[in-house]
Scaffold this motif. Structure first.
Motif, PDB file in Angstrom:
ATOM      1  N   UNK A 220      -7.931  10.432   0.215  1.00  0.00           N
ATOM      2  CA  UNK A 220      -7.242  10.293   1.494  1.00  0.00           C
ATOM      3  C   UNK A 220      -5.898  10.984   1.341  1.00  0.00           C
ATOM      4  N   UNK A 221      -5.180  11.173   2.456  1.00  0.00           N
ATOM      5  CA  UNK A 221      -3.898  11.854   2.364  1.00  0.00           C
ATOM      6  C   UNK A 221      -2.783  10.930   1.890  1.00  0.00           C
ATOM      7  N   UNK A 222      -3.089   9.631   1.695  1.00  0.00           N
ATOM      8  CA  UNK A 222      -2.049   8.711   1.280  1.00  0.00           C
ATOM      9  C   UNK A 222      -2.392   7.826   0.110  1.00  0.00           C
ATOM     10  N   UNK A 223      -3.402   8.176  -0.677  1.00  0.00           N
ATOM     11  CA  UNK A 223      -3.803   7.342  -1.816  1.00  0.00           C
ATOM     12  C   UNK A 223      -2.709   7.323  -2.872  1.00  0.00           C
ATOM     13  N   UNK A 224      -2.554   6.165  -3.531  1.00  0.00           N
ATOM     14  CA  UNK A 224      -1.571   6.050  -4.603  1.00  0.00           C
ATOM     15  C   UNK A 224      -2.212   5.455  -5.851  1.00  0.00           C
TER      16      UNK A 224
ATOM     17  N   UNK B 219     -17.830   2.431   7.109  1.00  0.00           N
ATOM     18  CA  UNK B 219     -16.596   3.194   7.293  1.00  0.00           C
ATOM     19  C   UNK B 219     -15.956   2.994   8.668  1.00  0.00           C
ATOM     20  N   UNK B 220     -16.698   3.220   9.722  1.00  0.00           N
ATOM     21  CA  UNK B 220     -16.109   3.165  11.058  1.00  0.00           C
ATOM     22  C   UNK B 220     -15.757   1.744  11.469  1.00  0.00           C
ATOM     23  N   UNK B 221     -16.416   0.768  10.850  1.00  0.00           N
ATOM     24  CA  UNK B 221     -16.056  -0.626  11.095  1.00  0.00           C
ATOM     25  C   UNK B 221     -14.755  -0.982  10.386  1.00  0.00           C
ATOM     26  N   UNK B 222     -14.738  -0.731   9.065  1.00  0.00           N
ATOM     27  CA  UNK B 222     -13.681  -1.344   8.266  1.00  0.00           C
ATOM     28  C   UNK B 222     -12.353  -0.595   8.345  1.00  0.00           C
ATOM     29  N   UNK B 223     -12.369   0.708   8.646  1.00  0.00           N
ATOM     30  CA  UNK B 223     -11.091   1.416   8.675  1.00  0.00           C
ATOM     31  C   UNK B 223     -10.161   0.856   9.737  1.00  0.00           C
ATOM     32  N   UNK B 224     -10.721   0.452  10.882  1.00  0.00           N
ATOM     33  CA  UNK B 224      -9.816  -0.075  11.903  1.00  0.00           C
ATOM     34  C   UNK B 224      -9.315  -1.468  11.581  1.00  0.00           C
ATOM     35  N   UNK B 225      -9.920  -2.129  10.578  1.00  0.00           N
ATOM     36  CA  UNK B 225      -9.345  -3.367  10.050  1.00  0.00           C
ATOM     37  C   UNK B 225      -8.445  -3.078   8.855  1.00  0.00           C
ATOM     38  N   UNK B 226      -8.841  -2.163   7.985  1.00  0.00           N
ATOM     39  CA  UNK B 226      -8.027  -1.867   6.806  1.00  0.00           C
ATOM     40  C   UNK B 226      -6.671  -1.267   7.172  1.00  0.00           C
TER      41      UNK B 226
ATOM     42  N   UNK C 191      -2.296   3.071  20.791  1.00  0.00           N
ATOM     43  CA  UNK C 191      -1.311   2.027  20.479  1.00  0.00           C
ATOM     44  C   UNK C 191      -1.740   1.151  19.303  1.00  0.00           C
ATOM     45  N   UNK C 192      -2.825   1.530  18.634  1.00  0.00           N
ATOM     46  CA  UNK C 192      -3.337   0.698  17.549  1.00  0.00           C
ATOM     47  C   UNK C 192      -2.574   0.962  16.252  1.00  0.00           C
ATOM     48  N   UNK C 193      -2.621  -0.009  15.370  1.00  0.00           N
ATOM     49  CA  UNK C 193      -2.187   0.087  13.978  1.00  0.00           C
ATOM     50  C   UNK C 193      -0.650   0.182  13.839  1.00  0.00           C
ATOM     51  N   UNK C 194      -0.127  -0.760  13.095  1.00  0.00           N
ATOM     52  CA  UNK C 194       1.299  -0.773  12.753  1.00  0.00           C
ATOM     53  C   UNK C 194       1.410  -1.204  11.296  1.00  0.00           C
ATOM     54  N   UNK C 195       1.094  -0.294  10.356  1.00  0.00           N
ATOM     55  CA  UNK C 195       1.074  -0.682   8.943  1.00  0.00           C
ATOM     56  C   UNK C 195       2.379  -1.291   8.456  1.00  0.00           C
TER      57      UNK C 195
ATOM     58  N   UNK D 153       0.878  -1.173   0.000  1.00  0.00           N
ATOM     59  CA  UNK D 153       0.000   0.000   0.000  1.00  0.00           C
ATOM     60  C   UNK D 153       0.915   1.223   0.000  1.00  0.00           C
ATOM     61  N   UNK D 154       0.360   2.426  -0.008  1.00  0.00           N
ATOM     62  CA  UNK D 154       1.170   3.631  -0.007  1.00  0.00           C
ATOM     63  C   UNK D 154       1.832   3.899   1.332  1.00  0.00           C
ATOM     64  N   UNK D 155       3.017   4.527   1.297  1.00  0.00           N
ATOM     65  CA  UNK D 155       3.788   4.763   2.511  1.00  0.00           C
ATOM     66  C   UNK D 155       3.084   5.696   3.490  1.00  0.00           C
ATOM     67  N   UNK D 156       2.250   6.597   2.969  1.00  0.00           N
ATOM     68  CA  UNK D 156       1.590   7.549   3.858  1.00  0.00           C
ATOM     69  C   UNK D 156       0.420   6.935   4.617  1.00  0.00           C
ATOM     70  N   UNK D 157       0.236   5.615   4.482  1.00  0.00           N
ATOM     71  CA  UNK D 157      -0.722   4.925   5.356  1.00  0.00           C
ATOM     72  C   UNK D 157      -0.330   5.113   6.814  1.00  0.00           C
ATOM     73  N   UNK D 158       0.949   5.320   7.084  1.00  0.00           N
ATOM     74  CA  UNK D 158       1.365   5.545   8.465  1.00  0.00           C
ATOM     75  C   UNK D 158       0.791   6.862   9.001  1.00  0.00           C
ATOM     76  N   UNK D 159       0.682   7.871   8.138  1.00  0.00           N
ATOM     77  CA  UNK D 159       0.065   9.139   8.551  1.00  0.00           C
ATOM     78  C   UNK D 159      -1.444   8.971   8.748  1.00  0.00           C
ATOM     79  N   UNK D 160      -2.053   8.173   7.888  1.00  0.00           N
ATOM     80  CA  UNK D 160      -3.489   7.913   8.037  1.00  0.00           C
ATOM     81  C   UNK D 160      -3.742   7.162   9.334  1.00  0.00           C
ATOM     82  N   UNK D 161      -2.879   6.199   9.651  1.00  0.00           N
ATOM     83  CA  UNK D 161      -3.020   5.450  10.906  1.00  0.00           C
ATOM     84  C   UNK D 161      -2.925   6.387  12.100  1.00  0.00           C
ATOM     85  N   UNK D 162      -1.989   7.332  12.070  1.00  0.00           N
ATOM     86  CA  UNK D 162      -1.845   8.275  13.180  1.00  0.00           C
ATOM     87  C   UNK D 162      -3.104   9.121  13.346  1.00  0.00           C
ATOM     88  N   UNK D 163      -3.692   9.529  12.228  1.00  0.00           N
ATOM     89  CA  UNK D 163      -4.923  10.316  12.264  1.00  0.00           C
ATOM     90  C   UNK D 163      -6.057   9.543  12.928  1.00  0.00           C
TER      91      UNK D 163
END
Length: 299
Positions: A157-161, A268-275, A123-127, A104-114
């Motif tokens: 999104x801020x990290x789409x590629x 949206x609110x369900x799947x983002x925390x899995x995606x 402490x969630x999410x470690x892409x 996936x795109x590298x800026x997924x880490x910024x999306x995770x922080x958001x």
């Protein structure tokens, strides 16, 4: 609806592309294949998800795997263009089934922080652990013998590629829609209409005959069936939102006004925390079940 279509290779350096339509979400899932080697990537494949009871299924993903096996296609990559808000991604499942890298795109880490803030899960999410490759703008790799170039295409999104495969195919996800519809929304956290406009203009710099494969279609009153392929030239001339050279300010006014009328996707609110975990469910708790955390009155 079980619908698939093939966009044939145009010759040396051109991918064969098979699109599979997911009726529940209006999403298009792709196999991008090098005809010379029959090696391919899966792009934006959907995992079934029922938001009424948070139940998942692999029916659609398995259908694509059966198709690839029957056609003698060797899958080398599992790719996603961004952490989707309207469907659950099958990335983790496919990686496990196939034993190939996911990306996936590298800026997924910024999306995770958001989204750690929105979910109040610091402490969630470690892409970097759930994805094997995090592609930056300008990165390159290969599908079979076909070169692939990665373009940052933020706005939705801020990290789409975008993946530009071979000489004439670009997988442009939630940027363009078909010309008669226009463009994708950009009102989710981290998205902006200004960024999306600039991403659209970068895609329009590709050669005129580049095939553009979009992320979603829902049909229209004049065109009831789903479709998902256009070209740079068609989008430049006829896109309902930016065709003919619409200015950035006019586009932003139009896009933001349209977005104010749209509801959030029901998943949206369900799947983002899995995606943000490559489609993986949260770790099971003491009773053996996984649980999702849904923020109230935040969005």
């Amino acid at each position: 609806m079980s619908l698939s279509r093939t966009s044939p290779s145009r010759g040396n350096g051109s991918a064969e592309v098979i699109g599979f339509y997911d009726e529940d979400t209006g999403s298009i899932q792709y196999i991008a294949m090098d005809p010379a080697t029959r090696k391919a990537a899966l792009i934006d494949v959907v995992m079934g998800f029922d938001p009424t009871n948070a139940a998942t299924d692999t029916e659609g993903a398995d259908r694509i795997l059966r198709f690839a096996k029957a056609e003698g296609i060797e899958i080398e990559w599992v790719l996603d263009t961004h952490p989707h808000a309207d469907h659950l991604m099958a990335s983790s499942y496919l990686k496990e089934r196939l034993g190939v890298p996911n990306a996936i795109g590298a800026k997924v880490t910024d999306i995770a922080a958001l989204w750690r803030d929105y979910y109040n899960m610091p402490d969630a999410f470690a892409p970097e652990q759930d994805f094997d490759r995090l592609f930056a703008d300008g990165d390159t790799f290969r599908i079979g013998d076909l070169p692939v170039r990665v373009m940052l295409s933020d706005g939705h999104t801020l990290g789409s590629i975008t993946y530009v495969v071979g000489d004439d195919a670009a997988f442009v996800h939630d940027t363009f829609m078909l010309p008669d519809v226009g463009t994708s929304r950009c009102d989710f956290p981290g998205g902006t209409a200004h960024d999306l406009y600039r991403s659209l203009q970068e895609i329009l710099k590709l050669p005129d005959d580049t095939r553009l494969f979009i992320g979603h279609d829902y049909g229209t009153d004049d065109r009831p069936g789903p479709a998902w392929e256009s070209t740079v030239a068609e989008q430049r001339r006829h896109n309902a939102h930016i065709g003919g050279g619409v200015s950035e300010d006019d586009y932003v006014d139009l896009r933001e006004a349209r977005d104010k009328t749209l509801s959030l996707p029901d998943r949206m609110l369900h799947v983002l925390q899995m995606n943000l975990r490559a489609g993986r469910a949260p770790d099971a708790e003491s009773d053996g079940n996984s649980y999702l955390k849904i923020p109230m009155n935040r969005l």
